[in-house]
Design a protein around this motif. Sequence first.
Motif, short mmCIF file in Angstrom:
data_model
loop_
_atom_site.label_atom_id
_atom_site.label_comp_id
_atom_site.label_asym_id
_atom_site.label_seq_id
_atom_site.Cartn_x
_atom_site.Cartn_y
_atom_site.Cartn_z
N PRO A 61 0.80 -1.24 0.00
CA PRO A 61 0.00 0.00 0.00
C PRO A 61 0.83 1.28 0.00
O PRO A 61 0.34 2.32 -0.43
N ASP A 62 2.07 1.21 0.47
CA ASP A 62 2.92 2.41 0.52
C ASP A 62 3.60 2.69 -0.82
O ASP A 62 4.14 3.78 -1.03
N ILE A 63 3.58 1.71 -1.71
CA ILE A 63 4.29 1.84 -2.99
C ILE A 63 3.31 1.93 -4.16
O ILE A 63 3.46 2.79 -5.04
N ILE A 64 2.30 1.06 -4.15
CA ILE A 64 1.38 0.97 -5.28
C ILE A 64 0.16 1.86 -5.05
O ILE A 64 -0.57 1.71 -4.06
N LYS A 65 -0.04 2.81 -5.96
CA LYS A 65 -1.10 3.81 -5.82
C LYS A 65 -1.94 3.83 -7.11
O LYS A 65 -1.65 4.56 -8.05
N PRO A 66 -3.00 3.01 -7.13
CA PRO A 66 -3.80 2.89 -8.35
C PRO A 66 -4.92 3.92 -8.45
O PRO A 66 -5.36 4.51 -7.47
N ILE A 67 -5.39 4.11 -9.68
CA ILE A 67 -6.66 4.76 -9.98
C ILE A 67 -7.48 3.75 -10.77
O ILE A 67 -7.01 3.20 -11.76
N TYR A 68 -8.70 3.51 -10.31
CA TYR A 68 -9.58 2.57 -10.99
C TYR A 68 -10.72 3.36 -11.64
O TYR A 68 -11.66 3.79 -10.96
N GLN A 69 -10.62 3.55 -12.93
CA GLN A 69 -11.66 4.30 -13.63
C GLN A 69 -12.92 3.43 -13.79
O GLN A 69 -12.81 2.21 -13.97
N VAL A 70 -14.08 4.08 -13.74
CA VAL A 70 -15.33 3.36 -13.99
C VAL A 70 -15.84 3.61 -15.40
O VAL A 70 -16.68 2.88 -15.91
N GLU A 71 -15.30 4.65 -16.04
CA GLU A 71 -15.59 4.94 -17.45
C GLU A 71 -14.27 5.07 -18.19
O GLU A 71 -13.34 5.70 -17.69
N ASN A 72 -14.21 4.48 -19.37
CA ASN A 72 -12.97 4.51 -20.14
C ASN A 72 -12.64 5.94 -20.57
O ASN A 72 -13.45 6.61 -21.23
N GLN A 73 -11.45 6.40 -20.18
CA GLN A 73 -11.02 7.76 -20.47
C GLN A 73 -10.47 7.92 -21.88
O GLN A 73 -10.66 8.94 -22.53
N PHE A 74 -9.78 6.90 -22.36
CA PHE A 74 -9.18 6.95 -23.70
C PHE A 74 -10.25 7.18 -24.76
O PHE A 74 -10.06 7.96 -25.70
N SER A 75 -11.39 6.51 -24.62
CA SER A 75 -12.46 6.64 -25.61
C SER A 75 -13.08 8.03 -25.60
O SER A 75 -13.76 8.41 -26.55
N GLN A 76 -12.82 8.81 -24.54
CA GLN A 76 -13.31 10.18 -24.45
C GLN A 76 -12.22 11.19 -24.84
O GLN A 76 -12.35 12.37 -24.54
N ASN A 77 -11.16 10.68 -25.48
CA ASN A 77 -10.04 11.51 -25.94
C ASN A 77 -9.31 12.22 -24.80
O ASN A 77 -8.77 13.31 -24.98
N ILE A 78 -9.31 11.60 -23.63
CA ILE A 78 -8.56 12.13 -22.49
C ILE A 78 -7.16 11.51 -22.49
O ILE A 78 -7.00 10.31 -22.69
N ILE A 79 -6.14 12.35 -22.31
CA ILE A 79 -4.76 11.87 -22.31
C ILE A 79 -4.47 11.19 -20.98
O ILE A 79 -4.22 11.85 -19.96
N VAL A 80 -4.54 9.86 -20.98
CA VAL A 80 -4.42 9.12 -19.71
C VAL A 80 -3.02 9.22 -19.12
O VAL A 80 -2.85 9.17 -17.90
N GLU A 81 -2.00 9.37 -19.95
CA GLU A 81 -0.63 9.51 -19.44
C GLU A 81 -0.48 10.75 -18.57
O GLU A 81 0.28 10.76 -17.60
N TYR A 82 -1.23 11.79 -18.92
CA TYR A 82 -1.12 13.05 -18.18
C TYR A 82 -1.71 12.94 -16.78
O TYR A 82 -1.30 13.67 -15.86
N ILE A 83 -2.64 12.01 -16.59
CA ILE A 83 -3.24 11.81 -15.26
C ILE A 83 -2.17 11.36 -14.27
O ILE A 83 -2.09 11.88 -13.14
N ASN A 84 -1.34 10.41 -14.66
CA ASN A 84 -0.26 9.97 -13.78
C ASN A 84 0.82 11.04 -13.64
O ASN A 84 1.40 11.21 -12.57
#
Length: 321
Positions: A61-84
């Motif tokens: 838990p101290d190392i791995i920090k996920p985001i679990y999307q419920v709607e696909n961001q790529f299909s909405q033309n959102i730059i997913v790399e920029y989120i991280n």
Amino acid sequence: MEKEIKVSIACMTYNHESYIAETIESFLMQETDFNYEILIHDDASTDRTQEIIRQYEQKYPDIIKPIYQVENQFSQNIIVEYINHRRAKGKYIAFCEGDDYWTHPEKLQKQVEYMEAHPETSMCIHAAKRVEAKTKRKIADIRPFKESKVMTVEEVIEGGGDFFATNSMIYSREKLAIWPEFYFNGVVGDYPMVIFGALQGEFYYMDEDMSSYRVNSEGSWTQREFSTIAKKKKHYAEVARTLDEIDEYTDYRYSQAIQNAKKGHQFYLLLIQGKFKEIRQEEFLDLYNKMGIRYKLTSRMKHYFPGISRLLIGIKLNLIR
């Protein structure tokens, strides 16, 4: 007191249940004298990818920090790399998608040591292997040079997106803090990203094979977006538009390199369509002459005699196995 993070590992996943465990294990095996975090962005996977990530999150838990999307961001033309990128705490950010993996336990240590010793460096990449997704059989080396070197902006532009493995990239978060408009307008992120990196400081290639890039993996961007001639044509038309934006962004200092890159893409499209008469025209003659005899024969065989070509490939694979 919160510990200092030197490297943020940015991992983007989508339907990678067959690969994500090996990817995460390759992060956890890193031997470093600094702290790192693992930022996983799952883009609403519909398989067991999120379940597997949660298992690792509970263990680390101290190392791995996920985001679990419920709607696909790529299909909405959102730059997913920029989120991280926005949530990263590290001085450096290293990339690896959820179907690829690192193969050397000192990958991060080696790259960070170089960048710390050479603060003018904005981005560092290294050699890698292209492997078949399921068997991990080596298909080719991704090795643009036979020695470590500082690359020129022209070399990065003309190299194209296949010149390096995305999972070899590590960059200075400070030097690439504000991403340019041409990145957000682009159809793919890795190619404009490395060009931007080369424009912000020295771009270093490390001639050490330290990762593997899977080909034909289930759920991959290539499988979804690059599977037909029509899609390839659309892709390179959009890449050409991005290169034109970069040309303007750089006040046309690298126009010749950009034109060379665009010509290389046109040549590739003609080649995969079997238009051998066109690729021998004067415009493309320099590229055609650089092709080896074996590659020329193989290309013609695949186009004119696909059945025989598939048979020969099958025999070769059986011999390898």
